[in-house]
Design an enzyme around this catalytic site. Structure first.
Site, PDB file in Angstrom:
ATOM      1  N   CYS A 239      13.453   4.139  -0.559  1.00  0.00           N
ATOM      2  CA  CYS A 239      12.185   4.470   0.097  1.00  0.00           C
ATOM      3  C   CYS A 239      11.868   5.955   0.008  1.00  0.00           C
ATOM      4  CB  CYS A 239      12.214   4.018   1.544  1.00  0.00           C
ATOM      5  SG  CYS A 239      13.632   4.606   2.472  1.00  0.00           S
TER       6      CYS A 239
ATOM      7  N   GLU B 224       9.971   2.129   9.619  1.00  0.00           N
ATOM      8  CA  GLU B 224      10.223   3.015   8.480  1.00  0.00           C
ATOM      9  C   GLU B 224       9.634   2.306   7.271  1.00  0.00           C
ATOM     10  OE1 GLU B 224      11.653   4.049   5.081  1.00  0.00           O
ATOM     11  OE2 GLU B 224      13.621   3.508   5.895  1.00  0.00           O
TER      12      GLU B 224
END
Length: 514
Positions: free
Chosen positions: A319, A285
Site C-alpha cells: 500500500c 488504512e
C-alpha cells in the site's frame, strides 16, 4: 529492452521472464511445514470449527491448490462476535501486566516458528521467502511493541477549577473489534491491529483475505499455544463470494464496537457505510498512490536503491509502494540509466521458494492483467518501454520500466499494485509538488534531496500521512502509520496506535471537602 536474470529455466532460447514463469508453473513445489500450523478450519471461541462448505487456497505462482479452507458465512461470523463479546468482560479485567505477558509469549512463538510461517506466506501470497521472513519479523515486532504499550495506557488527573471536586480522565477498551485484513501482508496486517486491540483490553474477530487465510489460522494456533483465552482472538475465513455477507455482519452487529480495515478505498467506503448505522469507531488504512520524487541535488545512487526497494518489494504489491516516479531534468537520464542496470542485475523472477528469486507472481491473474493494461495504455500514449513490459504465464508480470510518461496515462492516475515503474520528467519543485498532490489519496510519499531547505519545504507540502526523506522503507512499529484524504482514518503502530481501541472516560469526583 534489457533482460532479467532468471533461475532454473530449460528454455533453449535466450531466457525470458515469460519462459521462466511457464517453467515455474509446470514444476512441483511442496509446502513442507509443521502440521499443527497448517490449519483449514475457522477458529471461534477457542475451538476449531468447520463450515458447510470449503473454498480453495491457491499458490499464485503455479495455480496449484494448497488447501481447502472452511468457507464461513454470516452464521459463523455471528458466533464469533458473540464469543468475542462474552470474552471481553473477562479479558478487560485482566491487568495490563497479564495482557502484556500473553502478548509477549505470542511474540516469542512467532519468532520460534518464523521459518514455517514464512513458507506459508510464500505459498499463499507468492512473496519470495526472504521477504516472507522479513514480514514475520515485522509481524512479531508489533506483538512485542504492543505488549510493552499495554502497560502505558495512562490516564490523566486534571487540575480542577473548583476545590470540592477532582477531574480524572480514564482510558478504557472500546469492546469487540472487527479486523478485516488484506492479502499482501497476511501476517503483519493482523498483528499490527490485533496487538493494539488486545493490549488495550479489546477482543477481536479477524476476517482474513480470501486469498491468504492460512497465515491468519496459523497465528490463531500460536495464540492458543501462548495462552490467549478462548473468545479473545477469533478467525473467520471465507471465500470471495461470502465476503460481502460476512463483512456486513462484522460491521453492523450491535455487539461490535470498532471496525479496523486495510484494503482498497472503494471497499473501505462500503464498510464505513455499514458501520455508520450503529456509529461504530472505525480506522481505515486505504489505497495509496505514492509519489517518489528525485531532485537534482539528490544522491542518484541512493535514489536508485530507494526506488528498487520501494517499487519491487512484494512485486510492487504494497500500500505504500511508490507509484509515480518524478525525476528532475538535470539528473533524469543518469537516474533512468542506473535504474535500468539495477533492474537487470538485481531482479530475478520465479517461485518465491526458489533460492535467489526476488520477484514472485502477482496475487492472481486479474492483478497481472491490470498491470499489463496500464503498460498498453502508456505505450499507446507515447511512453517507451525500457525494461520488461510483458505478461508472463498465469500471475507473472515482468518488472517494467517506462520513460516519457505523462500525467494523462492511466498508470499515473490510478494505483498499480504491481511491478510497473513509470518515470515522469519535471523541471521545477513547484511542478513536482503539483503533480504529486494531484490525487484524492495520500498515504505515503518519498523524495530524495540533499538541499536542507528544500527538504523542509517538500516534506511539509506533500499531502500524505507518511514521508520518506532519502529513505524508501519507512514502516516500523515505532512509527505512526496512516494516511490523509481518501487514504483512510486513524493511526496504526506507534504509541498512538493503541488509542484507536480506547475510549476516554471523564470522571468528575465531587463532594470533597475544601
Amino acid at each position: 529492452m534489457g533482460s532479467f536474470s532468471l533461475l532454473r529455466t530449460r528454455c533453449l532460447l535466450r531466457p525470458s521472464s515469460s519462459c521462466f514463469a511457464a517453467a515455474a508453473m509446470q514444476r512441483q513445489y511442496s509446502l513442507d511445514i509443521s502440521a499443527q500450523l497448517l490449519r483449514s478450519q475457522g477458529y471461534v471461541d477457542g475451538r476449531w470449527v468447520s463450515a458447510a462448505s470449503t473454498f480453495p487456497v491457491l499458490d499464485p505462482a503455479t495455480g496449484d491448490r494448497i488447501a481447502l479452507v472452511a468457507d464461513c458465512g454470516p452464521a459463523e461470523a455471528k458466533r464469533a462476535v458473540d464469543a468475542a463479546y462474552r470474552a471481553f468482560y473477562t479479558w478487560k479485567q485482566r491487568t495490563a501486566k497479564e495482557r502484556s505477558d500473553l502478548l509477549r509469549r505470542w511474540y516469542e512463538l512467532l519468532v520460534q516458528n518464523k521459518e514455517d510461517l514464512a513458507r506459508l506466506i510464500t505459498f499463499e501470497c507468492g512473496k519470495p521467502v526472504s521477504e516472507a521472513l522479513g514480514e514475520i519479523g515485522y509481524a512479531a515486532s508489533f506483538l512485542e511493541w504492543f505488549s510493552e504499550e499495554a502497560r502505558r495506557t495512562y490516564g490523566d488527573v486534571v487540575p480542577s477549577p473548583l476545590r470540592d471536586r477532582k477531574i480524572l480522565l480514564l482510558k478504557q477498551p472500546v469492546g469487540v473489534a472487527s479486523i478485516v485484513t488484506p492479502w499482501n501482508f497476511p501476517s503483519a496486517m493482523i498483528t499490527r491491529k490485533v496487538g493494539a486491540a488486545l493490549a488495550a483490553g479489546c477482543t477481536v474477530v479477524v476476517k482474513p483475505a480470501e486469498d491468504t487465510p492460512l497465515s491468519a489460522l496459523a497465528l490463531a494456533q500460536l495464540a492458543d499455544q501462548a495462552g490467549i483465552p478462548a473468545g479473545v482472538f477469533n478467525v473467520v475465513p471465507c471465500s470471495r463470494e461470502k465476503t460481502p455477507s460476512v463483512g456486513e455482519v462484522l460491521c453492523t452487529d450491535p455487539l461490535v464496537a470498532k471496525v479496523s480495515f486495510t484494503g482498497s478505498t472503494a471497499t473501505g467506503k462500503i464498510l464505513l457505510k455499514h458501520a455508520a448505522d450503529t456509529v461504530k469507531k472505525v480506522s481505515m488504512e486505504l489505497g495509496g498512490h505514492a509519489p517518489f520524487i528525485v531532485f537534482d541535488s539528490a544522491d542518484v545512487d541512493k535514489a536508485v536503491a530507494g526506488a528498487m526497494g520501494s517499487k519491487f518489494r512484494n512485486a510492487g504489491q504494497t500500500c505504500v509502494c511508490s507509484n509515480r516516479f518524478l525525476v528532475q531534468s538535470g539528473i533524469h537520464d543518469a537516474f533512468v540509466e542506473k535504474l535500468g542496470r539495477a533492474m537487470d542485475s538485481q531482479l530475478r523472477m520465479g517461485h518465491g521458494s526458489e533460492p535467489g528469486v526476488t520477484q514472485g507472481p502477482l496475487i492472481n491473474t486479474r492483478a497481472a492483467e491490470k498491470v499489463a493494461h496500464q503498460v498498453e495504455d502508456a505505450v499507446s500514449l507515447g511512453a517507451r518501454v525500457l525494461r520488461g513490459g510483458k505478461r508472463g504465464e498465469g500471475s507473472f508480470m515482468e518488472p517494467t520500466l517506462l520513460a516519457d510518461v505523462t500525467t494523462e496515462m492511466l498508470c499515473t492516475r490510478e494505483e498499480t499494485f504491481g511491478p510497473l515503474l513509470p518515470v515522469i520528467r519535471f523541471n521545477t519543485e513547484k511542478e513536482a509538488l503539483a503533480i504529486a498532490n494531484a490525487s484524492n489519496v495520500g498515504l505515503a510519499g518519498y523524495f530524495f534531496s540533499q538541499d536542507v531547505s528544500q527538504i523542509w519545504r517538500v516534506a511539509e507540502a506533500l499531502e500524505v500521512g507518511m514521508v520518506g526523506v532519502n529513505e524508501a522503507l519507512l514502516s516500523t512499529p515505532e512509527g505512526a502509520f496512516g494516511g490523509v484524504k481518501q487514504s483512510g482514518l486513524g493511526t496504526e503502530g506507534s504509541k498512538y496506535g493503541i488509542d484507536e481501541y480506547l475510549d476516554v472516560k471523564y470522571m468528575c469526583f465531587g463532594g470533597l471537602e475544601a
